[in-house]
Design a protein around this motif. Structure first.
Motif, short mmCIF file in Angstrom:
data_model
loop_
_atom_site.label_atom_id
_atom_site.label_comp_id
_atom_site.label_asym_id
_atom_site.label_seq_id
_atom_site.Cartn_x
_atom_site.Cartn_y
_atom_site.Cartn_z
N LEU A 68 2.24 -15.78 3.66
CA LEU A 68 3.06 -15.79 4.87
C LEU A 68 3.56 -14.39 5.22
O LEU A 68 3.57 -14.00 6.39
N ASP A 69 3.95 -13.64 4.21
CA ASP A 69 4.46 -12.28 4.44
C ASP A 69 3.36 -11.29 4.78
O ASP A 69 3.58 -10.35 5.55
N ASN A 70 2.18 -11.46 4.18
CA ASN A 70 1.16 -10.41 4.24
C ASN A 70 -0.14 -10.82 4.94
O ASN A 70 -0.98 -9.97 5.21
N GLY A 71 -0.32 -12.11 5.22
CA GLY A 71 -1.49 -12.55 5.95
C GLY A 71 -2.71 -12.83 5.10
O GLY A 71 -3.77 -13.16 5.63
N PHE A 72 -2.62 -12.66 3.80
CA PHE A 72 -3.75 -12.91 2.91
C PHE A 72 -3.22 -13.20 1.51
O PHE A 72 -2.07 -12.90 1.20
N TYR A 73 -4.08 -13.81 0.68
CA TYR A 73 -3.75 -14.03 -0.72
C TYR A 73 -4.18 -12.81 -1.52
O TYR A 73 -5.12 -12.11 -1.14
N ALA A 82 0.17 -9.78 -8.85
CA ALA A 82 0.54 -9.36 -7.50
C ALA A 82 1.79 -10.09 -7.00
O ALA A 82 2.42 -9.66 -6.04
N LEU A 83 2.15 -11.18 -7.67
CA LEU A 83 3.37 -11.90 -7.31
C LEU A 83 4.61 -11.26 -7.92
O LEU A 83 5.73 -11.52 -7.47
N VAL A 84 4.41 -10.44 -8.94
CA VAL A 84 5.54 -9.79 -9.63
C VAL A 84 5.79 -8.40 -9.06
O VAL A 84 6.92 -8.00 -8.83
N PRO A 93 -0.67 -5.10 0.46
CA PRO A 93 0.20 -5.86 1.36
C PRO A 93 1.16 -4.93 2.12
O PRO A 93 1.70 -3.98 1.56
N LYS A 94 1.33 -5.20 3.40
CA LYS A 94 2.22 -4.37 4.24
C LYS A 94 3.67 -4.85 4.24
O LYS A 94 4.57 -4.07 4.43
N ASN A 95 3.87 -6.14 4.02
CA ASN A 95 5.22 -6.72 4.08
C ASN A 95 5.62 -7.33 2.74
O ASN A 95 6.20 -8.41 2.70
N TYR A 96 5.31 -6.64 1.67
CA TYR A 96 5.60 -7.18 0.33
C TYR A 96 7.10 -7.34 0.16
O TYR A 96 7.88 -6.44 0.47
N GLY A 100 9.49 -8.85 -5.44
CA GLY A 100 8.35 -9.71 -5.73
C GLY A 100 8.60 -11.16 -5.36
O GLY A 100 9.61 -11.50 -4.75
N TYR A 101 7.69 -12.00 -5.76
CA TYR A 101 7.74 -13.42 -5.41
C TYR A 101 8.12 -14.30 -6.59
O TYR A 101 8.57 -15.43 -6.40
#
Length: 151
Positions: A68-73, A82-84, A93-96, A100-101
């Protein structure tokens, strides 16, 4: 003999349990254990499978937020890490999200890493735990738990 001395002697003779009473208690405890233990055995593996399914769902939700934030997985080679922290290689990602997640990538209940693929063979993302043996495939406690399974 004084009446109080008789009472004291009687109490001294009756203090504690007899061997028969102790044996009866031990037999009763043994019977209770024989009834309860078999019902608890096997619950551990089912609990681990349930925990794995819950962790996979949580990882899927975090991946959805990432998308949702970055447009891709994150790509397969970027992995669940990448979630941390924001991935540095590959598509960045541009909008990380700051922080983290998720706090950390969990290991599955058997201590093995989750297997992540994006794009997956069964959907946009695939997440799997290879069960107790840590090897793909298997039955029983060694069975795989997959994000695409409907359980």
């Amino acid at each position: 003999m004084h009446p109080r001395e008789k009472d004291r002697n009687r109490l001294r003779n009756r203090a504690g349990f007899t061997l028969i009473e102790i044996m009866v208690v031990i037999v009763i405890l043994g019977l209770l254990a024989a009834l309860v233990v078999p019902k608890l055995v096997g619950r551990t593996e089912e609990a681990k499978k349930t925990q794995s399914r819950i962790q996979i769902k949580n990882l899927q939700q975090a991946l959805e937020l990432f998308k949702l934030d970055n447009g891709f997985y994150p790509a397969t080679d970027q992995g669940l890490e990448a979630l941390v922290r924001a991935p540095e290689g590959g598509r960045t990602p541009k909008n990380y999200r700051k922080g983290g997640y998720i706090e950390r990538v969990p290991k599955d209940p058997w201590g093995n890493p989750y297997v992540y693929a994006s794009p997956g063979l069964h959907g946009d993302i695939d997440i799997s735990s290879y069960g107790a043996d840590g090897v793909q495939g298997g039955d029983g406690e060694d069975a795989d738990i997959n994000s695409w399974d409907e359980k």
